[in-house]
Design a protein around this motif. Structure first.
Motif, short mmCIF file in Angstrom:
data_model
loop_
_atom_site.label_atom_id
_atom_site.label_comp_id
_atom_site.label_asym_id
_atom_site.label_seq_id
_atom_site.Cartn_x
_atom_site.Cartn_y
_atom_site.Cartn_z
N MET A 1 0.94 -1.27 -0.10
CA MET A 1 -0.11 0.06 -0.22
C MET A 1 0.97 1.23 0.15
SD MET A 1 -2.71 1.35 2.69
CE MET A 1 -4.14 0.36 2.33
N LYS A 2 0.67 2.26 -0.83
CA LYS A 2 1.24 3.42 -1.05
C LYS A 2 0.30 4.58 -0.50
CE LYS A 2 4.06 4.19 -4.49
NZ LYS A 2 4.69 4.28 -5.75
N VAL A 3 0.95 5.45 0.62
CA VAL A 3 0.17 6.50 0.84
C VAL A 3 0.86 7.88 1.02
CG1 VAL A 3 -1.08 7.20 3.23
CG2 VAL A 3 -0.68 4.76 2.82
N LEU A 4 0.11 8.90 0.54
CA LEU A 4 0.60 10.04 0.27
C LEU A 4 0.00 11.02 1.55
CD1 LEU A 4 2.24 12.45 -0.95
CD2 LEU A 4 0.25 12.62 -2.60
N ILE A 5 0.81 11.85 2.11
CA ILE A 5 0.21 12.47 3.16
C ILE A 5 0.76 13.99 2.59
CG2 ILE A 5 0.57 13.57 5.53
CD1 ILE A 5 1.50 10.73 6.24
N VAL A 6 -0.21 14.97 2.76
CA VAL A 6 -0.33 16.21 2.13
C VAL A 6 -0.81 17.35 3.18
CG1 VAL A 6 -0.63 17.94 0.36
CG2 VAL A 6 -0.98 15.58 -0.13
N ASP A 7 0.33 18.01 3.86
CA ASP A 7 0.13 19.03 4.75
C ASP A 7 1.16 20.16 4.56
OD1 ASP A 7 -0.11 20.49 7.30
OD2 ASP A 7 -1.54 18.82 7.86
N ASP A 8 0.93 21.36 4.84
CA ASP A 8 1.96 22.40 4.72
C ASP A 8 2.55 22.49 6.06
OD1 ASP A 8 -0.68 23.42 5.76
OD2 ASP A 8 0.36 25.32 5.75
N GLU A 9 2.28 21.76 7.12
CA GLU A 9 3.04 21.92 8.48
C GLU A 9 3.73 20.58 8.61
OE1 GLU A 9 0.86 23.20 11.98
OE2 GLU A 9 -0.94 24.03 10.48
N ALA A 10 4.98 20.62 8.29
CA ALA A 10 5.75 19.30 8.25
C ALA A 10 5.75 18.81 9.50
CB ALA A 10 7.29 19.73 8.17
N ALA A 11 5.43 19.23 10.74
CA ALA A 11 5.39 18.48 11.85
C ALA A 11 4.00 17.61 11.91
CB ALA A 11 5.41 19.24 13.02
N VAL A 12 3.05 18.08 11.44
CA VAL A 12 1.77 17.41 11.40
C VAL A 12 1.86 16.22 10.55
CG1 VAL A 12 -0.54 17.66 10.65
CG2 VAL A 12 0.37 19.46 11.60
N ALA A 13 2.53 16.34 9.36
CA ALA A 13 2.61 15.36 8.14
C ALA A 13 3.42 14.23 9.05
CB ALA A 13 3.18 15.80 7.02
N GLU A 14 4.56 14.69 9.63
CA GLU A 14 5.34 13.73 10.23
C GLU A 14 4.73 12.94 11.43
OE1 GLU A 14 8.92 16.04 11.45
OE2 GLU A 14 9.22 16.37 9.25
N ASP A 15 4.11 13.57 12.20
CA ASP A 15 3.39 12.87 12.98
C ASP A 15 2.25 11.76 12.73
OD1 ASP A 15 4.46 14.37 15.17
OD2 ASP A 15 3.00 15.71 15.54
N LEU A 16 1.44 12.22 11.69
CA LEU A 16 0.52 11.35 10.91
C LEU A 16 1.34 10.14 10.36
CD1 LEU A 16 -2.33 10.91 10.20
CD2 LEU A 16 -2.16 12.06 8.27
N ALA A 17 2.56 10.68 9.48
CA ALA A 17 3.10 9.13 9.00
C ALA A 17 3.80 8.23 10.32
CB ALA A 17 4.45 9.63 8.53
N THR A 18 4.06 8.85 11.36
CA THR A 18 4.53 8.00 12.46
C THR A 18 3.32 7.04 13.01
OG1 THR A 18 6.32 9.58 13.22
CG2 THR A 18 5.47 8.04 14.80
N VAL A 19 2.14 7.65 13.11
CA VAL A 19 1.13 6.81 13.39
C VAL A 19 0.79 5.80 12.56
CG1 VAL A 19 -1.45 6.86 13.96
CG2 VAL A 19 0.07 8.58 15.26
N LEU A 20 0.84 6.02 11.29
CA LEU A 20 0.42 5.23 10.14
C LEU A 20 1.33 4.14 10.06
CD1 LEU A 20 -0.82 7.85 7.13
CD2 LEU A 20 -2.06 5.82 8.74
N LYS A 21 2.59 4.13 10.15
CA LYS A 21 3.71 3.38 10.14
C LYS A 21 3.53 2.24 11.38
CE LYS A 21 7.02 6.09 7.99
NZ LYS A 21 8.48 6.91 7.88
N LYS A 22 2.97 2.52 12.49
CA LYS A 22 2.77 1.96 13.56
C LYS A 22 1.48 0.88 13.15
CE LYS A 22 4.44 4.68 17.15
NZ LYS A 22 4.05 5.64 18.65
N VAL A 23 0.71 1.35 12.33
CA VAL A 23 -0.54 0.68 12.27
C VAL A 23 -0.55 -0.29 10.59
CG1 VAL A 23 -3.12 0.77 11.75
CG2 VAL A 23 -2.17 2.22 13.12
N LEU A 24 0.30 0.62 9.91
CA LEU A 24 0.41 -0.10 8.36
C LEU A 24 2.02 -0.36 8.02
CD1 LEU A 24 -2.15 2.31 6.51
CD2 LEU A 24 -2.32 -0.25 7.08
N SER A 25 2.63 -1.21 9.16
CA SER A 25 4.07 -1.29 8.88
C SER A 25 4.56 -1.47 7.50
CB SER A 25 4.49 -2.36 9.92
OG SER A 25 3.97 -3.64 9.73
#
Length: 100
Positions: A1-25
């Motif tokens: 699965m390939k996921v694209l996160i789009v957010d102008d605030e890098a910290a928000v995008a990074e936090d979301l990516a961290t959560v997703l990696k835990k669920v979708l390793s």
């Protein structure tokens, strides 16, 4: 699965990516910090899911969702925002979800 996160605030995008990696390793997760970069990425490669912010300086997430759907009609788009007032408009674009 390939996921694209789009957010102008890098910290928000990074936090979301961290959560997703835990669920979708097993997922490949990429981030874009502007709508224009996101469009370039979507033109180059197919993503299964795009998580979009609503308010961004170069283009709002609803306009971006429409353009992404024109390029990749089968992509699942989930709006991730703090603004509930855009939900109806987002669903008219056939987004897969709207997370507040």
């Amino acid at each position: 699965m390939k996921v694209l996160i789009v957010d102008d605030e890098a910290a928000v995008a990074e936090d979301l990516a961290t959560v997703l990696k835990k669920v979708l390793s097993y997922a490949v997760i990429k981030s874009a910090f502007s709508a224009s970069t996101a469009l370039q990425m979507v033109r180059k490669e197919a993503f299964d899911v795009a998580l979009l912010d609503i308010r961004m300086p170069d283009k709002d997430g609803l306009a971006l969702a429409k353009e992404i759907k024109e390029i990749r009609p089968l992509i699942n788009i989930i709006m991730v925002t703090a603004y509930p007032e855009y939900a109806l408009e987002a669903h008219k674009l056939f987004v897969s979800g709207y997370l507040l």
